[in-house]
Scaffold this motif. Structure first.
Motif, short mmCIF file in Angstrom:
data_model
loop_
_atom_site.label_atom_id
_atom_site.label_comp_id
_atom_site.label_asym_id
_atom_site.label_seq_id
_atom_site.Cartn_x
_atom_site.Cartn_y
_atom_site.Cartn_z
N ALA B 145 2.98 19.01 -45.67
CA ALA B 145 3.31 19.96 -46.68
C ALA B 145 4.44 19.59 -47.63
CB ALA B 145 2.83 21.37 -46.52
N LEU B 146 5.71 19.49 -46.96
CA LEU B 146 6.87 19.47 -47.09
C LEU B 146 7.18 18.21 -48.00
CD1 LEU B 146 9.13 20.41 -44.38
CD2 LEU B 146 9.11 21.56 -46.63
N LEU B 147 6.29 17.44 -47.40
CA LEU B 147 6.30 15.61 -48.39
C LEU B 147 5.81 15.84 -49.66
CD1 LEU B 147 7.38 12.85 -47.55
CD2 LEU B 147 5.05 12.45 -47.03
N ILE B 148 4.85 16.60 -50.02
CA ILE B 148 4.24 16.64 -51.12
C ILE B 148 4.73 17.97 -51.92
CG2 ILE B 148 2.25 15.62 -50.31
CD1 ILE B 148 0.96 18.12 -50.82
N LEU B 149 5.57 18.82 -51.63
CA LEU B 149 6.04 19.79 -52.32
C LEU B 149 6.93 19.46 -53.66
CD1 LEU B 149 5.69 22.94 -51.28
CD2 LEU B 149 8.07 22.70 -50.63
N GLY B 151 4.96 17.73 -55.86
CA GLY B 151 3.52 17.09 -56.60
C GLY B 151 3.84 15.99 -57.53
N GLU B 152 4.77 15.32 -57.42
CA GLU B 152 5.12 13.88 -58.41
C GLU B 152 4.30 12.71 -57.70
OE1 GLU B 152 9.21 13.27 -58.32
OE2 GLU B 152 9.76 15.30 -59.04
N ARG B 153 3.98 12.04 -58.90
CA ARG B 153 3.31 10.82 -58.35
C ARG B 153 3.67 10.03 -57.18
NH1 ARG B 153 0.54 6.31 -62.32
NH2 ARG B 153 -0.33 4.80 -60.35
N ALA B 154 4.81 9.65 -57.21
CA ALA B 154 5.50 8.96 -56.02
C ALA B 154 5.34 9.73 -54.85
CB ALA B 154 7.07 8.54 -56.19
N GLN B 155 5.36 11.09 -54.72
CA GLN B 155 5.10 11.69 -53.47
C GLN B 155 3.81 11.71 -52.99
OE1 GLN B 155 6.87 15.64 -55.05
NE2 GLN B 155 8.04 15.83 -53.29
N MET B 156 2.66 11.70 -53.92
CA MET B 156 1.21 11.69 -53.70
C MET B 156 1.11 10.27 -52.86
SD MET B 156 -0.14 14.35 -54.01
CE MET B 156 0.42 15.85 -54.80
N GLU B 157 1.61 9.35 -53.61
CA GLU B 157 1.35 7.85 -53.05
C GLU B 157 1.88 7.70 -51.80
OE1 GLU B 157 2.49 4.94 -55.87
OE2 GLU B 157 1.06 5.84 -57.38
N GLY B 158 3.20 8.19 -51.48
CA GLY B 158 3.86 8.34 -50.29
C GLY B 158 3.15 9.04 -49.29
N TYR B 235 9.59 7.91 -47.19
CA TYR B 235 10.92 8.86 -47.09
C TYR B 235 11.71 9.16 -47.99
CZ TYR B 235 10.76 10.14 -42.11
OH TYR B 235 10.15 10.77 -40.85
N HIS B 236 11.67 8.27 -49.24
CA HIS B 236 12.60 8.40 -50.40
C HIS B 236 11.92 9.41 -51.50
CE1 HIS B 236 10.25 5.06 -51.34
NE2 HIS B 236 10.25 5.32 -52.54
N THR B 237 10.57 9.81 -51.20
CA THR B 237 9.79 10.64 -52.36
C THR B 237 10.31 11.98 -52.44
OG1 THR B 237 7.86 10.65 -50.98
CG2 THR B 237 8.13 8.70 -52.49
N PRO B 238 10.39 12.70 -51.53
CA PRO B 238 10.46 14.35 -51.41
C PRO B 238 11.89 14.50 -51.76
CG PRO B 238 10.61 13.58 -49.19
CD PRO B 238 10.24 12.29 -49.83
N PRO B 239 12.17 15.86 -51.96
CA PRO B 239 13.54 16.29 -52.52
C PRO B 239 14.70 15.95 -51.38
CG PRO B 239 12.03 18.02 -52.68
CD PRO B 239 11.33 16.89 -52.28
N VAL B 240 15.89 15.42 -51.40
CA VAL B 240 16.72 14.91 -50.73
C VAL B 240 16.80 15.80 -49.41
CG1 VAL B 240 19.25 14.59 -50.33
CG2 VAL B 240 18.06 13.71 -52.33
#
Lengths: 115, 502
Positions: B145-149, B151-158, B235-240
């Motif tokens: 859930a933290l990873l896709i918080l 909802g940007e495209r890169a986050q979904m793909e990652g 690992y580079h897709t979610p907020p820092v």
């Protein structure tokens, strides 16, 4: 019974991996569902299958009669099923959102973050 | 009943529930995050001192005696990892105050953070392999859930790759647990260690198969070669702040599980396992550092370096001597501190410049000299320059390898250190040293109530720890050596759980 179950489990693993190697994200999730079920069946089988001997202790006795079913793997499988249900529900929502954003159900079009 | 063992699990659970109860109040959630992670850090310190003074601590849950009930065990390895989790969590929580957008906070960032920590601490402290699986799932679902918080495209793909590979890893783990139970009828780690040690010769093959299943499962979670491809993809897709916490903490859970299982439970077919771990670790560090050398995006370079550094920890485990394992433990702690800090720095540079691409960055040394200094401390520590923390970690590890006469592996480990310095120099030259490019993007608008000093505070704190770990290298080394000796002599753990004569 156990050899049959062994083949069933092996078949489920094979089917799961085949489905996960397809390009469609829907088939990917189907593969994950099969995989978690295969693991659950394997726990069940590995711990020993017996028929018609529930683990009940007779009145007055301290221990159950020998040869009863082991209740622990059933508890483990129950826990694993619940966890798998929650996680897979998340996965289904995730692929739906991904489908809405990427506008494709093809994993080959989701490579922009790959290296 | 020992309260200090249960506290690192109960505190995040309690504060997570409390954060959910104040769902509507952003301010309350922010304060609860800082207080909760601060309490976790304090309980981690308490646990480490208690474990240090009294030996391994054990608590049986519901008073069901081991090996029948679930036990929580805190030996020095577990206590050190809990302390690390508290430290990472606290710095990430403070950093989040200034770095996390309102959209993320309103959609449950802080409750998820607490749940993730509960899962991580539970995995570090449990003494039961099925319970370990459950804690893994707790931390996984929170990390999904933290990873896709956002909802940007890169986050979904990652996230699709991250979720899939982690579910496969869980299925493999579950399979291995099922086979273990079918074979010896126990799930307690100490009990398994006893039973596998005097298992019949006819089962040796099956035990090795089970050991390999565990190794694959934990290897995926730790991102070891050849199972690491999900990490640089996600690992580079979610907020820092999330990336920093993941890089500092989540792969370490896999490393911890490898350390626990292959020093305690699977010790019979040691030669095969050691060979796989040594060469797996060596190839991991080479592939990771080469991947980092090929990239020009701040966070991707850092993600590949995470892979590379995991290799050192696995190599240390493979060498299996007390000195090497002590080096591996120092390395684990040092890498979490430094890598999280580098991700934090990348977040500040994004706030100042609005991009993570090295080609578009520049002039940061002129604009923010103190940030440059803090980056340099962490980067040089990662590369292993004395007197920073990375030097002693690498020194102890290399010394352990030399004692065992692994010349080739030692040479590769040192060469990888040099390549690490190369890609850190690349970031330094591109982002900090060169003049800002003409067509640089504009920095993102800053939301109100997010002062920059809150981002600097954890960076300064972690950089100070990296320096202090170097200056007080001997105290750190002695602690790591004690922990390594506890791991080496598995009877200490077994007797603590099962009593004197199991």
């Amino acid at each position: 019974m156990e050899p049959l179950m062994a083949y069933v489990v092996g078949g489920l693993y094979a089917a799961a991996i085949y489905m996960m190697l397809r390009r469609s994200i829907v088939k990917l999730v189907i593969g994950l569902i099969l995989l978690s079920n295969a693991a659950n069946l394997l726990i069940f089988t590995a711990a020993g299958l017996v028929r018609g001997t529930p683990p009940l202790i007779a009145e007055g006795a301290q221990v159950p009669p020998p040869g009863v079913a082991d209740p622990l793997p059933q508890a483990l499988v129950l826990t694993a099923i619940v966890i798998a249900f929650g996680v897979l529900a998340f996965a289904v929502v995730l692929i739906h959102r991904a489908y809405e954003i990427v506008k494709a159900d093809d994993l080959d079009q989701m490579k922009s973050t790959d290296t | 009943m020992r309260p200090e063992i249960a506290l690192p699990i109960l505190i995040p659970l309690f504060f997570g529930a409390l954060s959910l109860a104040v769902w509507r109040s952003r301010l309350a959630q922010r304060w609860l995050a800082v207080i909760g992670t601060g309490a976790l850090l304090a309980s981690g310190i308490w646990l480490l001192f208690a474990t240090l003074n009294q030996g391994p601590l054990v608590t049986t849950l519901g008073d069901w005696q081991a090996p029948f009930g679930i036990v929580l065990v805190s030996d020095l390895l577990g206590a050190i990892m809990v302390l690390l989790a508290g430290l990472m969590a606290f710095s990430a929580a403070v950093y989040s105050l200034a770095a996390m957008g309102e959209g993320h906070e309103r959609f449950g960032y802080y409750p998820l953070l607490h749940m993730l920590l509960a899962g991580v601490c539970g995995a570090f402290l449990t003494g039961d392999i099925f319970n370990l699986f459950v804690w893994f799932e707790v931390l996984l679902i929170a990390s999904f859930a933290l990873l896709i918080l956002g909802g940007e495209r890169a986050q979904m793909e990652g996230a699709i790759k991250y979720v899939t590979i982690n579910l496969i890893s869980s299925a493999v783990l579950l399979t291995a647990i099922g086979l273990v139970y079918g074979l010896v009828g126990s799930l307690n780690m100490a009990d398994l260690a006893v039973k596998f040690a005097d298992a019949d010769a006819e089962h040796t093959g099956l035990i090795t198969v089970i050991a390999m299943l565990f190794m694959i499962s934990f290897g995926i979670k730790a991102a070891a070669f050849p199972l690491f491809f999900w990490l640089p993809a996600s690992y580079h897709t979610p907020p820092v702040a999330v990336s920093a916490l993941f890089a500092g903490l989540l792969t370490k859970v896999g490393v911890y599980a490898l350390y626990r299982f292959f020093t305690l439970i699977f010790t019979q077919d040691a030669e095969l396992i050691q060979t796989i771990l040594i060469w797996g670790g060596t190839i991991t560090m080479v592939v990771g550092v080469l991947g980092a050398a090929a990239h020009f995006e701040f966070r991707r370079i850092l993600a590949f370096h995470s892979v590379s550094q995991i290799g050192y920890m696995i190599l240390a485990l493979g060498l299996m001597s007390p000195l090497a394992i002590a080096g591996g433990l120092i390395y684990t702690f040092h890498h979490s501190v430094v890598k999280t800090n580098l991700f934090f720095v990348s977040g500040v540079s994004y706030r100042l410049r609005g991009t993570h691409e090295l080609k578009e960055l520049g002039g940061l040394y002129r604009a923010a000299p103190w940030l440059s200094l803090l980056f340099l401390i962490s980067a040089l520590s990662l590369a292993g320059i004395p007197p920073l923390s990375g030097f002693f970690a690498k020194f102890v590890l290399v010394r352990g390898a030399l004692d065992l006469q692994f010349w080739v592996v030692t040479g590769i480990a040192l060469a990888v250190g040099l390549l690490t310095l190369f890609s850190m120099t690349k970031i330094w030259a591109e982002a900090f040293w060169k003049a800002a490019p003409e067509n640089a993007p504009t920095p993102p608008p800053v939301e109100p109530g997010q002062p920059l000093y809150l981002m600097y505070l954890p960076i300064i704190g972690l950089a100070a720890i990296a320096v202090l770990m170097g200056i007080f290298g001997e105290a750190v080394f002695e602690l790591a050596m004690l922990a390594a000796e506890q791991l080496e002599d598995s009877r200490i753990y077994i007797e603590a759980v099962l009593g004197e004569n199991p």
